[in-house]
Design a protein around this motif. Structure first.
Motif, short mmCIF file in Angstrom:
data_model
loop_
_atom_site.label_atom_id
_atom_site.label_comp_id
_atom_site.label_asym_id
_atom_site.label_seq_id
_atom_site.Cartn_x
_atom_site.Cartn_y
_atom_site.Cartn_z
N ASP A 236 101.06 58.31 39.16
CA ASP A 236 99.69 57.82 38.91
C ASP A 236 99.50 56.34 39.14
O ASP A 236 98.38 55.89 39.35
N THR A 237 100.55 55.56 39.08
CA THR A 237 100.38 54.11 39.23
C THR A 237 101.12 53.58 40.46
O THR A 237 100.51 53.18 41.45
N VAL B 99 101.91 45.75 36.43
CA VAL B 99 101.27 46.40 37.59
C VAL B 99 101.43 45.55 38.84
O VAL B 99 101.23 46.02 39.96
N ILE C 171 99.35 52.86 44.14
CA ILE C 171 99.11 51.47 44.58
C ILE C 171 99.79 51.24 45.93
O ILE C 171 99.19 50.67 46.85
N TYR D 137 104.18 57.82 35.59
CA TYR D 137 103.93 56.43 36.01
C TYR D 137 104.14 56.29 37.52
O TYR D 137 103.35 55.66 38.21
N ILE E 294 92.61 50.40 43.74
CA ILE E 294 92.96 48.97 43.64
C ILE E 294 92.35 48.34 42.38
O ILE E 294 93.06 47.71 41.60
N ALA F 240 97.85 52.71 48.71
CA ALA F 240 96.65 51.93 49.02
C ALA F 240 96.99 50.80 50.00
O ALA F 240 96.23 50.54 50.94
N ILE G 260 93.41 50.53 38.84
CA ILE G 260 94.85 50.68 38.53
C ILE G 260 95.61 49.38 38.69
O ILE G 260 96.62 49.16 38.02
N LEU G 261 95.15 48.51 39.59
CA LEU G 261 95.91 47.27 39.83
C LEU G 261 95.19 46.03 39.28
O LEU G 261 95.76 45.30 38.45
#
Lengths: 232, 219
Positions: free
Chosen positions: B37-38, A89, B42, B34, A54, B45, A57-58
């Motif tokens: 990894d992103t 993002v 996310i 992308y 979190i 999570a 990356i965010l």
């Protein structure tokens, strides 16, 4: 006897006894250990996820993009998803928030979007991965070739073992093949298969028991060596 | 819209993942990286946060309704919140502002993991050794020759891994090794091939939109 002065060692001993108390019967000490395990392991996962996903990356790319936009103004680079700091993002963040749409009447269907992205990508990616990583190597390992009888591979005996593996694999597949009634040749194949399956299950069972016994020995060594200092 | 959009998304990203290793061009490679990894990290999570929220709500309900073993829900909730505060504000290794050390006593989240979760996990798994022994006694009675095979191979593999096996006969560890490498490999390989082919068939059904149970009840 050389008793440990480390508090954590005694915490470990207490928790070990809490879990082992289940051998007597289900009791409050075991339940305490069980619930503590769930609580602490989830807290660990949450902390790890926040500090490893979190924030880096965010949150950090977004706040850095915000800061850059404040000092230097908006630029195209701040909308490049591959840049280390960018506003985009926020899109995965919003898609992730769709998971909570299940609590909003009328918008519950939005939960399907993150599921579709996650499942779709990994399902697609897994097809060649399974073929390359499991099906082809397993088939290659089962095939009987001239190299199976190579002296470096065990010679004639190695070849006979390779033949046994081939027979075992075909037999096991036949045993679990239910589209045709187990009669005639299929019956013989299935009966050969069940022999290999039983030996395989027995071996797996024995292997698992020994792994668990090894863990139990580890716990006893922890109590006797680390906590009580009886053994070295 | 409610069904079609997620289905189209699934098929599009599914084919993106499928063609990843067949398109050696920087553009799809970057896009796939992308995604992995992103974007998907996310999203996963947030899925975890949803799961944790569910766990907390469930245990709060248990306390409110005073269901079976409700006092233990306090153990779970208190341990979760205390460890979360330590982990979130103290950092993974105690590097943030929240104090995670009193004198020589360290209690950052990694120490808690090593000193509490590892003993708990190891004890729980080792508990199975005692139950497996009693289960084996009940189920392994040699009723037919197939059960004898199962019992025999388990016995030899167990003996082959302890020093007493070698003391009885140096051949026992070798036979144990042979069982693991030949009949066990054959059976495992057959089962694994069957499972993998089944999984692949299901994946292809999902990708082609035939399998839609993941869409849920349609609400």
């Amino acid at each position: 006897m050389n008793l440990s002065t480390d508090i954590w060692v005694w915490v470990g001993v207490f928790l070990t006894f809490c879990i082992y108390s289940f051998l007597y019967r289900d009791n409050p000490f075991y339940k305490f250990g069980e619930h503590l395990f769930v609580g602490v392991s989830n807290a660990f996962t949450l902390s790890f996820m926040v500090h490893r996903i979190i924030i880096p990356i965010l949150v950090r790319p977004f706040t850095e993009a915000w800061r850059t936009a404040g000092s230097e103004g908006l630029s195209a680079g701040l909308f490049n998803p591959y840049a280390p700091s960018n506003f985009l993002v926020i899109i995965p963040g919003v898609i992730g928030c769709f998971y909570f749409a299940r609590f909003i009447p009328g918008l519950t269907w939005l939960v399907r979007i993150p599921i579709a992205l996650f499942m779709g990508y990994y399902v697609g990616r897994s097809v060649p991965a399974y073929l390359e990583g499991s099906v082809f190597p397993q088939m290659r390992g089962t095939m009987l070739t001239q190299a199976s009888f190579d002296p470096a591979q065990g010679g004639i005996l190695g070849g006979i073992f390779a033949l046994l593996v081939l027979v075992g694999v075909i037999g096991t597949l036949t045993y679990f093949f239910f589209s045709k009634e187990h009669k005639g040749v299929v019956k013989w194949g299935a009966q050969t298969g069940i022999v290999f399956v039983m030996v395989g299950f027995g071996a797996s069972f024995g292997f698992t028991v020994m792994a668990r016994v090894s863990l139990a020995i580890g716990r006893f060594i922890f109590i006797l060596r680390d906590a009580l200092g009886i053994v070295t | 819209m409610k069904d079609k959009l997620p289905l189209i998304l699934l098929i599009v990203v599914g084919f993106m993942g499928l063609t990843d290793r067949f398109l050696p061009h920087p553009a799809p490679e970057h896009l796939n990286q992308y995604m992995r990894d992103t974007l998907l990290r996310i999203i996963s999570a947030f899925a975890l946060i949803l799961g944790l929220g569910n766990l907390i709500l469930r245990h709060m309900n248990r306390i409110r309704k005073k269901s079976t073993d409700w006092p233990h829900s306090y153990t779970l909730l208190i341990s979760f919140f205390v460890a979360s505060v330590i982990g979130l504000f103290g950092g993974v290794a105690g590097e943030l502002w929240f104090p995670t050390r009193v004198g020589t006593f360290d209690f950052n989240i990694t120490t808690i993991y090593n000193q509490m979760l590892i003993p708990l996990g190891a004890s729980m798994f080792s508990l199975l050794a005692f139950y497996m022994a009693s289960a084996a006694y009940r189920s392994f009675r040699a009723r037919n020759w197939l059960a004898i095979l199962l019992l025999g191979s388990a016995f030899i593999v167990m003996l082959g891994q302890v020093p007493i096996g070698y003391r009885i006969s140096p051949a026992i560890p070798e036979i144990s090794q042979w069982i693991m490498e030949v009949p066990n490999t054959a059976a495992k390989r057959g089962i694994e091939l069957g499972i993998t082919l089944g999984v692949l068939a299901t994946f292809l059904k999902i990708l082609s939109g035939i399998e839609r149970s993941w869409l849920g009840s349609g609400r």
